[in-house]
Write an enzyme that holds these catalytic residues in place. Structure first.
Site, PDB file in Angstrom:
ATOM      1  CE1 TYR A  45      -4.063   2.048   0.698  1.00  0.00           C
ATOM      2  CE2 TYR A  45      -2.487   3.364   1.946  1.00  0.00           C
ATOM      3  CZ  TYR A  45      -3.722   3.229   1.343  1.00  0.00           C
ATOM      4  OH  TYR A  45      -4.616   4.266   1.378  1.00  0.00           O
ATOM      5  CG  HIS A  95      -0.981   5.493  -1.487  1.00  0.00           C
ATOM      6  ND1 HIS A  95      -1.484   4.204  -1.458  1.00  0.00           N
ATOM      7  CD2 HIS A  95      -2.046   6.316  -1.565  1.00  0.00           C
ATOM      8  CE1 HIS A  95      -2.806   4.262  -1.510  1.00  0.00           C
ATOM      9  NE2 HIS A  95      -3.172   5.529  -1.576  1.00  0.00           N
ATOM     10  CE1 TYR A 116      -6.390  11.358   1.514  1.00  0.00           C
ATOM     11  CE2 TYR A 116      -6.230  11.741  -0.832  1.00  0.00           C
ATOM     12  CZ  TYR A 116      -6.686  10.991   0.219  1.00  0.00           C
ATOM     13  OH  TYR A 116      -7.436   9.866  -0.010  1.00  0.00           O
ATOM     14  CD1 TRP A 136      -6.402   5.088  -6.082  1.00  0.00           C
ATOM     15  CD2 TRP A 136      -4.446   4.924  -7.140  1.00  0.00           C
ATOM     16  NE1 TRP A 136      -5.413   5.005  -5.133  1.00  0.00           N
ATOM     17  CE2 TRP A 136      -4.201   4.900  -5.753  1.00  0.00           C
ATOM     18  CE3 TRP A 136      -3.365   4.835  -8.017  1.00  0.00           C
ATOM     19  CZ2 TRP A 136      -2.924   4.801  -5.224  1.00  0.00           C
ATOM     20  CZ3 TRP A 136      -2.096   4.738  -7.479  1.00  0.00           C
ATOM     21  CH2 TRP A 136      -1.874   4.713  -6.101  1.00  0.00           C
ATOM     22  CD1 TRP A 137     -10.644   4.162  -6.005  1.00  0.00           C
ATOM     23  CD2 TRP A 137     -12.655   4.004  -6.946  1.00  0.00           C
ATOM     24  NE1 TRP A 137     -11.388   5.225  -5.556  1.00  0.00           N
ATOM     25  CE2 TRP A 137     -12.631   5.151  -6.115  1.00  0.00           C
ATOM     26  CE3 TRP A 137     -13.822   3.702  -7.636  1.00  0.00           C
ATOM     27  CZ2 TRP A 137     -13.730   5.990  -5.968  1.00  0.00           C
ATOM     28  CZ3 TRP A 137     -14.922   4.536  -7.481  1.00  0.00           C
ATOM     29  CH2 TRP A 137     -14.857   5.669  -6.654  1.00  0.00           C
TER      30      TRP A 137
END
Length: 97
Positions: free
Chosen positions: A11, A15, A34, A69-70
């Site tokens: 993960y 990112h 963010y 992206w999902w």
């Protein structure tokens, strides 16, 4: 959001390599400052972001880059149909400004 077991490093890697076109879409939607945090015990991901006035963040799910992206993240997270990350609201308990 909920991470699948054993996927924390992956993960983070994904990112760290955030696609430039996704970063641009987030910025254009008015998202800034963010951060995503991980509770290593429960594997719950907690996102905090700020939205600019007149933001268009609600339109992000319709963008092809967001859907890609999902799809890219679906194998390491709990997702809804259509691969949107499974999310649930949190009850505000304290705020200090």
């Amino acid at each position: 959001m909920q991470l699948k077991p054993g996927m924390a490093a992956e993960y983070r890697r994904r990112h760290d390599e955030l696609w430039p076109d996704l970063a641009e879409a987030l910025s254009q939607a008015g998202i800034h400052d963010y951060s995503i945090f991980l509770d290593e015990e429960t594997l719950i991901l907690f996102a905090v972001l700020k939205l600019r006035e007149n933001h268009s963040a609600d339109a992000l799910p319709q963008l092809p880059v967001m859907r890609r992206w999902w799809d890219h993240m679906a194998d390491i997270m709990e997702v809804e149909p259509g691969n949107r990350p499974r999310e649930w609201p949190l009850q505000p308990m304290f705020y200090f400004a």
